[in-house]
Motif scaffolding. Structure first.
Motif, PDB file in Angstrom:
ATOM      1  N   GLU A 124      59.410  -9.960  43.640  1.00  0.00           N
ATOM      2  CA  GLU A 124      60.507 -10.666  44.307  1.00  0.00           C
ATOM      3  C   GLU A 124      60.329 -10.540  45.820  1.00  0.00           C
ATOM      4  OE1 GLU A 124      65.423 -10.792  44.367  1.00  0.00           O
ATOM      5  OE2 GLU A 124      64.366  -9.080  43.500  1.00  0.00           O
ATOM      6  N   ASP A 139      63.026 -22.726  49.742  1.00  0.00           N
ATOM      7  CA  ASP A 139      62.294 -21.650  49.081  1.00  0.00           C
ATOM      8  C   ASP A 139      61.348 -22.270  48.063  1.00  0.00           C
ATOM      9  OD1 ASP A 139      61.348 -19.440  47.742  1.00  0.00           O
ATOM     10  OD2 ASP A 139      63.263 -18.386  47.805  1.00  0.00           O
ATOM     11  N   LEU A 142      58.744 -20.237  43.670  1.00  0.00           N
ATOM     12  CA  LEU A 142      58.467 -20.557  42.266  1.00  0.00           C
ATOM     13  C   LEU A 142      57.599 -21.803  42.118  1.00  0.00           C
ATOM     14  CD1 LEU A 142      61.671 -19.615  40.262  1.00  0.00           C
ATOM     15  CD2 LEU A 142      59.744 -18.213  40.986  1.00  0.00           C
ATOM     16  N   PRO A 152      57.522 -21.532  33.867  1.00  0.00           N
ATOM     17  CA  PRO A 152      58.978 -21.275  33.920  1.00  0.00           C
ATOM     18  C   PRO A 152      59.428 -20.635  32.617  1.00  0.00           C
ATOM     19  CG  PRO A 152      58.462 -23.515  34.623  1.00  0.00           C
ATOM     20  CD  PRO A 152      57.204 -22.954  34.033  1.00  0.00           C
ATOM     21  N   ALA A 219      60.500 -13.992  40.695  1.00  0.00           N
ATOM     22  CA  ALA A 219      61.797 -14.627  40.918  1.00  0.00           C
ATOM     23  C   ALA A 219      62.039 -14.754  42.415  1.00  0.00           C
ATOM     24  CB  ALA A 219      62.910 -13.807  40.258  1.00  0.00           C
ATOM     25  N   PRO A 220      62.839 -15.733  42.845  1.00  0.00           N
ATOM     26  CA  PRO A 220      63.126 -15.888  44.273  1.00  0.00           C
ATOM     27  C   PRO A 220      63.958 -14.725  44.807  1.00  0.00           C
ATOM     28  CG  PRO A 220      63.780 -17.837  42.995  1.00  0.00           C
ATOM     29  CD  PRO A 220      63.484 -16.751  42.024  1.00  0.00           C
ATOM     30  N   SER A 223      67.318 -12.663  43.362  1.00  0.00           N
ATOM     31  CA  SER A 223      67.525 -12.922  41.933  1.00  0.00           C
ATOM     32  C   SER A 223      67.536 -11.654  41.087  1.00  0.00           C
ATOM     33  CB  SER A 223      66.425 -13.855  41.403  1.00  0.00           C
ATOM     34  OG  SER A 223      66.411 -15.073  42.109  1.00  0.00           O
ATOM     35  N   ALA A 240      68.143 -14.035  35.457  1.00  0.00           N
ATOM     36  CA  ALA A 240      67.318 -14.936  36.272  1.00  0.00           C
ATOM     37  C   ALA A 240      66.712 -16.028  35.403  1.00  0.00           C
ATOM     38  CB  ALA A 240      66.223 -14.140  36.989  1.00  0.00           C
ATOM     39  N   ASN A 243      69.208 -18.621  34.497  1.00  0.00           N
ATOM     40  CA  ASN A 243      69.571 -19.440  35.660  1.00  0.00           C
ATOM     41  C   ASN A 243      68.413 -20.304  36.151  1.00  0.00           C
ATOM     42  OD1 ASN A 243      72.210 -18.454  35.767  1.00  0.00           O
ATOM     43  ND2 ASN A 243      71.623 -16.704  37.049  1.00  0.00           N
ATOM     44  N   LYS A 245      65.479 -19.265  37.229  1.00  0.00           N
ATOM     45  CA  LYS A 245      64.871 -18.677  38.427  1.00  0.00           C
ATOM     46  C   LYS A 245      63.810 -17.637  38.074  1.00  0.00           C
ATOM     47  CE  LYS A 245      68.842 -19.367  41.482  1.00  0.00           C
ATOM     48  NZ  LYS A 245      69.808 -18.717  42.405  1.00  0.00           N
TER      49      LYS A 245
END
Length: 256
Positions: A124, A139, A142, A152, A219-220, A223, A240, A243, A245
């Motif tokens: 992260e 951002d 990902l 994903p 993950a960003p 997250s 995450a 969502n 992410k």
């Protein structure tokens, strides 16, 4: 308030008793800091913290690390390396806010899948990652990884596909780097490299040696966070994923 600092004998010998005592008394030590090893935030008032002295040819820089990441020690480096380390460790508020100054925090943990424990790394960044050559504030962390072959992950219920060409460099029980394919089929290059090799838990190393591969989740910023326990880390990963992410891949193990 006294800090939970650890100052080794070799660090004390370099900085002197007076400076070491001031650090231990909390006079010159920071409260919050960015760990010089894993690059994630730490708090010397709340958790055991190591003092790490980087010594070059002419200058020295005192840095701080989670005691679980690194013991207190003196690290000999070249003057050029030290200047780079100083910029990374000290920085300034403007530099830390700039997208290109984001660093990757890497956490190791064991993930339970189908009744079996798998070694995992969770990556992260500390700030949004912009696409190279752009000046936007978005951002792209990902999307950039998806372009490299990471998938994903809407839920964590199976081992992700193997991403060939990437690997995890482990040596003598320490994590050194995450490697990606080199340019034009050349030798692999470091996508992420530990400033100082990270010690991994015996159970993690045993699982890595058993499977000869490591699951990598990414993950960003914001997250996952730094989770103190593996069950909380798994909860954060599941959220995450739900969502949208989280991306993942299984990377072969290089080393032991």
């Amino acid at each position: 308030m006294p800090r939970m600092l650890e100052v080794s004998d070799e660090v004390r010998a370099e900085i002197g008793d007076e400076e070491a005592d001031r650090l231990l008394a909390g006079e010159n030590a920071p409260g919050g800091y960015d760990c010089t090893s894993c690059r994630t935030p730490g708090d010397s008032e709340q958790e055991r913290t190591s003092t790490v002295l980087f010594v070059g040819d002419e200058t020295a820089v005192l840095a701080f690390a989670h005691a679980t990441c690194l013991p207190s020690q003196v690290v000999q480096v070249t003057e050029e390396q030290l200047q780079g380390a100083a910029r990374s460790i000290v920085g300034d508020s403007a530099a830390r806010a700039a997208p290109e100054q984001a660093v990757l925090g890497v956490t190791s943990g064991l993930i339970l899948l189908s009744g079996e424990l798998h070694p995992a790394l969770v990556v992260e960044p500390t700030a949004p990652i912009a696409r190279p050559g752009t000046t936007g504030v978005g951002d792209d962390f990902l999307p950039l990884l998806i372009e490299q072959g990471f998938m994903p992950l809407p839920q964590i219920n199976s081992v992700p596909p193997v991403l060939h060409g990437w690997s995890i460099l482990l040596a003598m029980g320490q994590l050194h780097a995450i490697l990606q394919p080199g340019v034009s089929a050349g030798s692999p290059v470091a996508w992420w490299q530990a400033h100082q090799a990270l010690q991994v838990a015996d159970a993690w190393r045993a699982a890595a040696n058993k499977h000869q591969q490591v699951l990598m989740f990414a993950a960003p910023v914001g997250s996952i966070g730094r989770q103190p326990r593996e069950d909380l880390l798994r909860d954060a990963l599941d959220k995450a994923a739900a969502n949208g992410k989280l991306v993942a891949a299984t990377l072969p193990l290089a080393g032991t």
